[in-house]
Design an enzyme around this catalytic site. Structure first.
Site, PDB file in Angstrom:
ATOM      1  N   TYR A  67       0.860  -1.181   0.000  1.00  0.00           N
ATOM      2  CA  TYR A  67       0.000   0.000   0.000  1.00  0.00           C
ATOM      3  C   TYR A  67       0.901   1.239   0.000  1.00  0.00           C
ATOM      4  O   TYR A  67       1.289   1.752   1.053  1.00  0.00           O
ATOM      5  CB  TYR A  67      -0.884   0.032   1.246  1.00  0.00           C
ATOM      6  CG  TYR A  67      -2.001  -0.982   1.298  1.00  0.00           C
ATOM      7  CD1 TYR A  67      -2.352  -1.758   0.209  1.00  0.00           C
ATOM      8  CD2 TYR A  67      -2.729  -1.161   2.475  1.00  0.00           C
ATOM      9  CE1 TYR A  67      -3.381  -2.676   0.271  1.00  0.00           C
ATOM     10  CE2 TYR A  67      -3.769  -2.076   2.549  1.00  0.00           C
ATOM     11  CZ  TYR A  67      -4.086  -2.840   1.455  1.00  0.00           C
ATOM     12  OH  TYR A  67      -5.107  -3.747   1.534  1.00  0.00           O
ATOM     13  N   PHE A 216     -13.812  -4.591   0.298  1.00  0.00           N
ATOM     14  CA  PHE A 216     -14.783  -4.062  -0.662  1.00  0.00           C
ATOM     15  C   PHE A 216     -16.226  -4.201  -0.162  1.00  0.00           C
ATOM     16  O   PHE A 216     -17.164  -4.279  -0.958  1.00  0.00           O
ATOM     17  CB  PHE A 216     -14.654  -4.712  -2.039  1.00  0.00           C
ATOM     18  CG  PHE A 216     -13.307  -4.554  -2.679  1.00  0.00           C
ATOM     19  CD1 PHE A 216     -12.550  -3.411  -2.462  1.00  0.00           C
ATOM     20  CD2 PHE A 216     -12.787  -5.536  -3.502  1.00  0.00           C
ATOM     21  CE1 PHE A 216     -11.310  -3.261  -3.050  1.00  0.00           C
ATOM     22  CE2 PHE A 216     -11.550  -5.400  -4.105  1.00  0.00           C
ATOM     23  CZ  PHE A 216     -10.809  -4.259  -3.879  1.00  0.00           C
ATOM     24  N   GLY A 220     -18.236  -2.693  -3.047  1.00  0.00           N
ATOM     25  CA  GLY A 220     -18.935  -3.644  -3.900  1.00  0.00           C
ATOM     26  C   GLY A 220     -18.220  -3.819  -5.224  1.00  0.00           C
ATOM     27  O   GLY A 220     -17.002  -3.992  -5.270  1.00  0.00           O
TER      28      GLY A 220
END
Length: 295
Positions: A67, A216, A220
């Protein structure tokens, strides 16, 4: 639901990751490094968000050495904001994927996993990692994970890792890993609209006493892009009825799926942080849960 400024992560309940107690609303670090348009995040703002998360009772932070943006590293932001770390703070990280300085992706061999673990240790300023998830490349095509997971099990025996998890995996991967070493969590994409087999996998994890940690859950189908562009009618109407945002409703639904489900919503926005934590206090009725599942 009470006013969000009175709610802390403690209102979401707790779960055990091995011998570590975490609150079910946690924090995902992926969005700390850059804004939605790809520009760098404001360093002071996002370190402030991390500190505020801990003030709100969050004690489970999900991160990874991969990240990073051209100017920000999530692990180093966590280190800057929160070290020296509170005794009850659990930091979960992932290995398997890697990125070179240009941002190009690669996947570690079993022999390279130690280097990835050591890089997480260095960036976070720790002498061991609380939980390390082995991230598999693609559920549909990934073969055996035994060799990779076995390499992490050896690092656990050596004391570099306290607990192990798996990510982006199928039930057969989980069974394979559990035959090698204890698994405390499964981290998979999951949310309203997930296919039936993912609902079944989540339930099976609960039956085995393993935490299920969706990523998520808010985004989504939008995935890395962020919040879904358009929520369905059931989500919009129920959110309106509760006086909350659709994103909060998605989080609340996710947590309603079982006491073993942990949420790790990520944000660099202090307002969204408070809203995410507040979602942990919302309790949906059986009828509302069924309505969202049908949607």
């Amino acid at each position: 639901m009470t006013s969000s400024d009175q709610i802390t992560a403690a209102d979401s309940g707790t779960w055990q990751l091995g011998d570590l107690t975490v609150r079910r609303i946690g924090f995902g670090a992926m969005r700390l490094t850059h804004l939605a348009d790809g520009s760098p995040s404001d360093r002071d703002r996002v370190t402030g968000v991390l500190r505020r998360a801990v003030e709100l009772g969050v004690n489970h932070i999900d991160t990874a050495a991969f990240y990073f943006s051209s100017t920000r590293s999530a692990n180093e932001l966590i280190n800057r904001a929160l070290a020296p770390y509170a005794d009850d703070l659990v930091i979960t990280t992932k290995v398997g994927p890697g990125r070179d300085p240009s941002g190009e992706w690669w996947w570690a061999t079993p022999e390279q996993l130690r280097g990835q673990v050591e890089e997480n240790l260095r960036q976070l300023g720790r002498d061991h990692l609380d939980v390390v998830n082995l991230r598999a490349p693609r559920q549909a095509t990934t073969g055996s994970i035994a060799e990779h997971f076995g390499a992490l099990a050896e690092l656990r025996t050596a004391g570099l890792i306290r607990h192990l998890g798996v990510s982006n995996v199928r039930p057969d991967h989980l069974a394979e890993a559990r035959a090698i070493a204890p698994v405390v969590c499964v981290q998979n994409a999951y949310g309203i609209g997930s296919p039936a087999e993912e609902h079944a996998f989540l339930d099976a994890c609960g039956e085995q006493g393993i935490a299920f940690v969706p990523f998520f859950a808010i985004a989504g189908a939008g995935k890395e892009a962020g919040v879904v562009a358009e929520d369905g009618e059931a989500v919009r109407q129920l959110a309106l009825a509760h006086g909350i945002s659709p994103a909060q409703l998605r989080l609340a639904w996710t947590l309603s799926r079982g006491a073993h489900v942990l949420a790790i919503p990520g944000t660099g926005n202090p307002v969204h942080l408070v809203e995410n934590v507040a979602a942990g206090a919302l309790r949906l009725s059986a009828e509302e849960i069924a309505l969202l599942e049908a949607a």
